[in-house]
Write a protein that holds these residues in place. Structure first.
Motif, PDB file in Angstrom:
ATOM      1  N   SER A 153     138.432 -14.129 -58.463  1.00  0.00           N
ATOM      2  CA  SER A 153     138.053 -12.966 -59.279  1.00  0.00           C
ATOM      3  C   SER A 153     136.956 -13.338 -60.271  1.00  0.00           C
ATOM      4  O   SER A 153     136.138 -12.487 -60.661  1.00  0.00           O
ATOM      5  N   GLU A 154     136.916 -14.611 -60.676  1.00  0.00           N
ATOM      6  CA  GLU A 154     135.870 -15.041 -61.603  1.00  0.00           C
ATOM      7  C   GLU A 154     134.507 -15.036 -60.910  1.00  0.00           C
ATOM      8  O   GLU A 154     133.478 -14.745 -61.538  1.00  0.00           O
ATOM      9  N   LEU A 155     134.483 -15.366 -59.622  1.00  0.00           N
ATOM     10  CA  LEU A 155     133.236 -15.274 -58.870  1.00  0.00           C
ATOM     11  C   LEU A 155     132.808 -13.816 -58.729  1.00  0.00           C
ATOM     12  O   LEU A 155     131.619 -13.494 -58.832  1.00  0.00           O
ATOM     13  N   THR A 156     133.774 -12.937 -58.514  1.00  0.00           N
ATOM     14  CA  THR A 156     133.464 -11.515 -58.430  1.00  0.00           C
ATOM     15  C   THR A 156     132.898 -11.007 -59.749  1.00  0.00           C
ATOM     16  O   THR A 156     131.913 -10.242 -59.771  1.00  0.00           O
ATOM     17  N   ASP A 157     133.505 -11.452 -60.853  1.00  0.00           N
ATOM     18  CA  ASP A 157     133.013 -11.042 -62.169  1.00  0.00           C
ATOM     19  C   ASP A 157     131.594 -11.557 -62.402  1.00  0.00           C
ATOM     20  O   ASP A 157     130.740 -10.847 -62.960  1.00  0.00           O
ATOM     21  N   ALA A 164     129.380 -12.231 -60.084  1.00  0.00           N
ATOM     22  CA  ALA A 164     128.482 -11.445 -59.232  1.00  0.00           C
ATOM     23  C   ALA A 164     128.181 -10.097 -59.869  1.00  0.00           C
ATOM     24  O   ALA A 164     127.034  -9.611 -59.836  1.00  0.00           O
ATOM     25  N   ASP A 165     129.198  -9.488 -60.474  1.00  0.00           N
ATOM     26  CA  ASP A 165     128.992  -8.200 -61.151  1.00  0.00           C
ATOM     27  C   ASP A 165     128.005  -8.351 -62.309  1.00  0.00           C
ATOM     28  O   ASP A 165     127.184  -7.457 -62.567  1.00  0.00           O
ATOM     29  N   GLY A 166     128.089  -9.473 -63.014  1.00  0.00           N
ATOM     30  CA  GLY A 166     127.176  -9.709 -64.114  1.00  0.00           C
ATOM     31  C   GLY A 166     125.735  -9.843 -63.652  1.00  0.00           C
ATOM     32  O   GLY A 166     124.816  -9.263 -64.252  1.00  0.00           O
ATOM     33  N   TRP A 167     125.534 -10.581 -62.564  1.00  0.00           N
ATOM     34  CA  TRP A 167     124.180 -10.717 -62.013  1.00  0.00           C
ATOM     35  C   TRP A 167     123.684  -9.382 -61.456  1.00  0.00           C
ATOM     36  O   TRP A 167     122.494  -9.068 -61.537  1.00  0.00           O
ATOM     37  N   ASN A 168     124.611  -8.605 -60.933  1.00  0.00           N
ATOM     38  CA  ASN A 168     124.230  -7.290 -60.417  1.00  0.00           C
ATOM     39  C   ASN A 168     123.766  -6.380 -61.554  1.00  0.00           C
ATOM     40  O   ASN A 168     122.782  -5.639 -61.423  1.00  0.00           O
ATOM     41  N   ALA A 169     124.455  -6.458 -62.679  1.00  0.00           N
ATOM     42  CA  ALA A 169     124.057  -5.649 -63.837  1.00  0.00           C
ATOM     43  C   ALA A 169     122.672  -6.057 -64.327  1.00  0.00           C
ATOM     44  O   ALA A 169     121.840  -5.198 -64.674  1.00  0.00           O
ATOM     45  N   ALA A 204     119.392 -10.276 -57.889  1.00  0.00           N
ATOM     46  CA  ALA A 204     120.121  -9.719 -56.746  1.00  0.00           C
ATOM     47  C   ALA A 204     120.469 -10.812 -55.744  1.00  0.00           C
ATOM     48  O   ALA A 204     121.552 -10.790 -55.136  1.00  0.00           O
ATOM     49  N   LEU A 205     119.581 -11.779 -55.558  1.00  0.00           N
ATOM     50  CA  LEU A 205     119.867 -12.881 -54.637  1.00  0.00           C
ATOM     51  C   LEU A 205     120.995 -13.761 -55.163  1.00  0.00           C
ATOM     52  O   LEU A 205     121.850 -14.216 -54.393  1.00  0.00           O
ATOM     53  N   VAL A 206     121.008 -14.005 -56.478  1.00  0.00           N
ATOM     54  CA  VAL A 206     122.119 -14.770 -57.062  1.00  0.00           C
ATOM     55  C   VAL A 206     123.422 -13.998 -56.874  1.00  0.00           C
ATOM     56  O   VAL A 206     124.458 -14.572 -56.489  1.00  0.00           O
ATOM     57  N   ARG A 207     123.364 -12.692 -57.169  1.00  0.00           N
ATOM     58  CA  ARG A 207     124.577 -11.877 -56.994  1.00  0.00           C
ATOM     59  C   ARG A 207     125.104 -11.940 -55.572  1.00  0.00           C
ATOM     60  O   ARG A 207     126.296 -12.145 -55.341  1.00  0.00           O
ATOM     61  N   ALA A 208     124.191 -11.795 -54.602  1.00  0.00           N
ATOM     62  CA  ALA A 208     124.612 -11.819 -53.205  1.00  0.00           C
ATOM     63  C   ALA A 208     125.238 -13.162 -52.844  1.00  0.00           C
ATOM     64  O   ALA A 208     126.247 -13.223 -52.133  1.00  0.00           O
ATOM     65  N   SER A 209     124.641 -14.245 -53.339  1.00  0.00           N
ATOM     66  CA  SER A 209     125.161 -15.580 -53.024  1.00  0.00           C
ATOM     67  C   SER A 209     126.546 -15.791 -53.615  1.00  0.00           C
ATOM     68  O   SER A 209     127.460 -16.275 -52.945  1.00  0.00           O
ATOM     69  N   VAL A 210     126.703 -15.421 -54.887  1.00  0.00           N
ATOM     70  CA  VAL A 210     127.987 -15.631 -55.565  1.00  0.00           C
ATOM     71  C   VAL A 210     129.073 -14.757 -54.942  1.00  0.00           C
ATOM     72  O   VAL A 210     130.211 -15.201 -54.721  1.00  0.00           O
ATOM     73  N   GLU A 211     128.719 -13.507 -54.653  1.00  0.00           N
ATOM     74  CA  GLU A 211     129.717 -12.615 -54.041  1.00  0.00           C
ATOM     75  C   GLU A 211     130.125 -13.100 -52.659  1.00  0.00           C
ATOM     76  O   GLU A 211     131.314 -13.136 -52.325  1.00  0.00           O
ATOM     77  N   ALA A 212     129.135 -13.481 -51.857  1.00  0.00           N
ATOM     78  CA  ALA A 212     129.435 -13.956 -50.509  1.00  0.00           C
ATOM     79  C   ALA A 212     130.242 -15.255 -50.553  1.00  0.00           C
ATOM     80  O   ALA A 212     131.134 -15.475 -49.725  1.00  0.00           O
TER      81      ALA A 212
END
Length: 598
Positions: free
Chosen positions: A18-22, A24-29, A80-88
């Motif tokens: 869940s911390e990785l999801t959080d 990713a959400d931060g990078w998405n924002a 967005a690329l960081v977000r995608a990497s962290v989420e994946a």
């Protein structure tokens, strides 16, 4: 493969995904914030200033605002690329983490001790057949499937001796102690889970390590070249993630349905993080593909800039970019772009998703992604769009489909290019039928020169070209078919434009010699046989030949060896041909002017 990750099983067990999801959400924002800022700069600031102010200071301000816009564009893309990497990363780690936790639960249920290095102690059990005593316990080491890793599936018995374990592929060793086999199986599961997690960790660690900005605030061609490399790195790391989440193996219709059911946020994430994938996926709406491929275009130009061997392709990409920036009416859609082979480009004049009439033209011999493609080949689709609109007002999308490697020289005698390109063309046409919203869509496949051979190959495949109502063959050396009925649209819907002085349409069968008016003394009895089967302009083929200009004679007219081969679309040079093509595309084939077959 050498494992370089330092991830341990306790770390994997305790990892809070869940911390990785959080994160990713931060990078998405952050990415969204930068994207919104760019839109404000381009619209409210730069756009308004350019429209209302005319002065040197205003011009200078607009230039500075454009630089600011590029900075926000860069931040938007990289975040967005960081977000995608962290989420994946988080999504991919979920499976091995569950495998590990399940294995640990089984070990605890059996009262086995799992050491930090993955070894498992198991208790005494069973009876020695000779003494009747309990067989001593021991220690097993999981088999992680890596040769030479030092962890190859060993066990230690009660006497402290190691022997081959019972990992995957190892022969089963019988033991009176039932705990041995169970402990070995659990140890193997732990080792496999850890191996998979380490591979995932290494893959994304490598990709994330590349996402670094250079010092300063200048975003130039070199910066975008780095972004292009970053996109490739993230896409490469996320191949498993993409394979699991994107419908690559589905039909274009299924992909369309998948896209329709995504949330706006999910669409934005895929579009920003994987533009190269979304932009070239048949079944995705044209406006979305266009947005993704305009981003891809920028990245490709930056990637190829300064590479001498890519000079021609770079000129083609820049030519397309210039047209996209300048053309307003009719609107252009970039439906595909890439640097594979001789280059890939799919460009539409008009929106294929809203137009009642859609035509997809396949160019032939000598076509590649270069300056001539951008400044010449694209014009053919534009001519068709403008002509068709005169017969069915503003309801046509005219496409150039360079989704294959057209022959460049002597390889024109081969069918290989057609065979390789046909499945991709059919997939593209299937995508058009999936995304087009018209109930009475009229779809036309057009092949010019060798492109007619490729269209013929696509049409003769089971089911024919998806959705095709009509087929137009121009300057054709043959389609591979013996007669028009084999092209799966009905012979009355196969239209042929063949200039009398176009030598390509007179190419002989492979067993014959050059025939036709150019060398009339060499006329053969089997004059209806071309290089790739029956001459489409012949009576034997059975298509509908329409009126075209004879065109200049080769060589003697002083315009080269094939001057009549390239005029079919041009209303200034061959108005009869251009108008007939436009009428067919507009669904008005009953009004074309016909010509007797050869």
């Amino acid at each position: 493969m050498t494992i370089t990750s330092g991830l341990t099983w306790p770390q994997l067990r305790d990892l809070k995904l869940s911390e990785l999801t959080d994160a990713a959400d931060g990078w998405n924002a952050a990415s969204k914030h930068a994207g919104s800022a760019r839109e404000r700069v381009d619209g409210d600031m730069s756009g308004s200033l350019a429209k209302t102010q005319e002065s040197e200071s205003a011009t200078a301000a607009v230039k500075r605002l454009k630089r600011l816009s590029e900075n926000y564009h860069y931040i938007h893309t990289e975040c967005a690329l960081v977000r995608a990497s962290v989420e994946a990363l988080g999504i991919e780690l979920a499976a091995p983490q569950k495998q590990l936790r399940d294995a640990l639960e089984d070990a605890a249920a059996n009262c086995y001790t799992v050491h930090a290095d993955g070894r498992i102690d198991y208790p005494a059990g069973g009876k020695n057949a000779m003494t009747g005593e309990l067989v001593p316990g021991g220690t097993v080491v999981g088999n992680n499937g890596l040769i030479g890793s030092g962890n190859s599936g060993l066990r230690r018995d009660g006497n402290g001796m190691y022997s081959p374990g019972m990992g995957p592929g190892a022969p089963a060793l019988k033991s009176p102690n039932p705990h041995l086999a169970k402990a070995q199986e659990i140890a193997d599961r732990i080792a496999r889970a850890l191996r998979e997690a380490r591979e995932i960790d290494d893959r994304y660690n490598s990709a994330l390590g590349k996402l670094k900005a250079a010092p300063g605030l200048t975003v130039d061609t070199r910066t975008w070249a780095d972004v292009a490399a970053d996109v490739n790195a993230v896409s490469g790391a996320a191949q498993n993630y993409l394979a699991d989440h994107l419908p690559f193996d589905k039909s274009p219709a299924d992909r369309k349905e998948w896209w329709d059911h995504l949330s706006e946020e999910q669409r934005e994430e895929y579009l920003t993080s994987f533009p190269d994938v979304i932009g070239n996926l048949d079944g995705i709406p044209s406006a979305v593909r266009d947005e993704a491929n305009r981003e891809n275009l920028t990245l490709l130009i930056a990637k190829l800039d300064g590479q001498p061997e890519s000079k021609d392709m770079l000129a083609g990409l820049k030519g397309i970019q210039t047209k996209l920036q300048e053309t307003v009416d009719p609107p252009m859609y970039l439906l595909g772009i890439g640097d594979r082979g001789n280059g890939r480009a799919i460009v539409s004049y008009g929106d294929p998703d809203t137009s009642k009439n859609v035509a997809a033209y396949v160019p032939g011999l000598g076509t590649k992604l270069d300056k001539d493609f951008a400044n010449g080949t694209l014009d053919r689709a534009l001519y068709t769009k403008m002509g068709a609109d005169r017969h069915d007002s503003d309801s046509t999308a005219s496409i150039v489909w360079l989704g294959y490697d057209a022959p460049q020289s002597i390889d024109v005698a081969s069918t290989t290019s057609a065979e390789h390109g046909a499945p991709d063309y059919n997939s593209f046409m299937d995508g058009i039928t999936a995304t087009n919203g018209q109930k009475d869509l009229h779809l036309t496949a057009i092949g010019h020169s060798y492109g007619s051979r490729m269209v013929g190959e696509a049409a003769m495949r089971p089911g024919g070209i998806p959705g095709a109502d009509d087929i137009i063959l121009l300057g054709s050396p043959g389609t591979g078919a013996d007669n028009a009925s084999q092209l799966n649209v009905g012979a009355d819907h196969v239209f042929v434009g063949s200039a009398q002085n176009d030598p390509v349409t007179w190419l002989p069968s492979k067993a014959g010699v050059l025939t036709g008016p150019v060398l009339s003394t060499l006329l053969m009895p089997e004059h209806d046989q071309n290089w790739f089967g029956t001459d489409p302009a012949s009576e034997a083929f059975g298509g509908r030949r329409f009126k075209v200009a004879d065109g200049p004679l080769p060589i003697v007219a002083g315009q080269g060896p094939t001057p009549a081969h390239s005029n079919y679309f041009n209303p200034a040079i061959d108005p009869a041909s251009a108008d007939n093509i436009a009428r067919i595309v507009a669904g008005k084939s009953d009004s074309i002017t016909t010509e007797a077959p050869r």
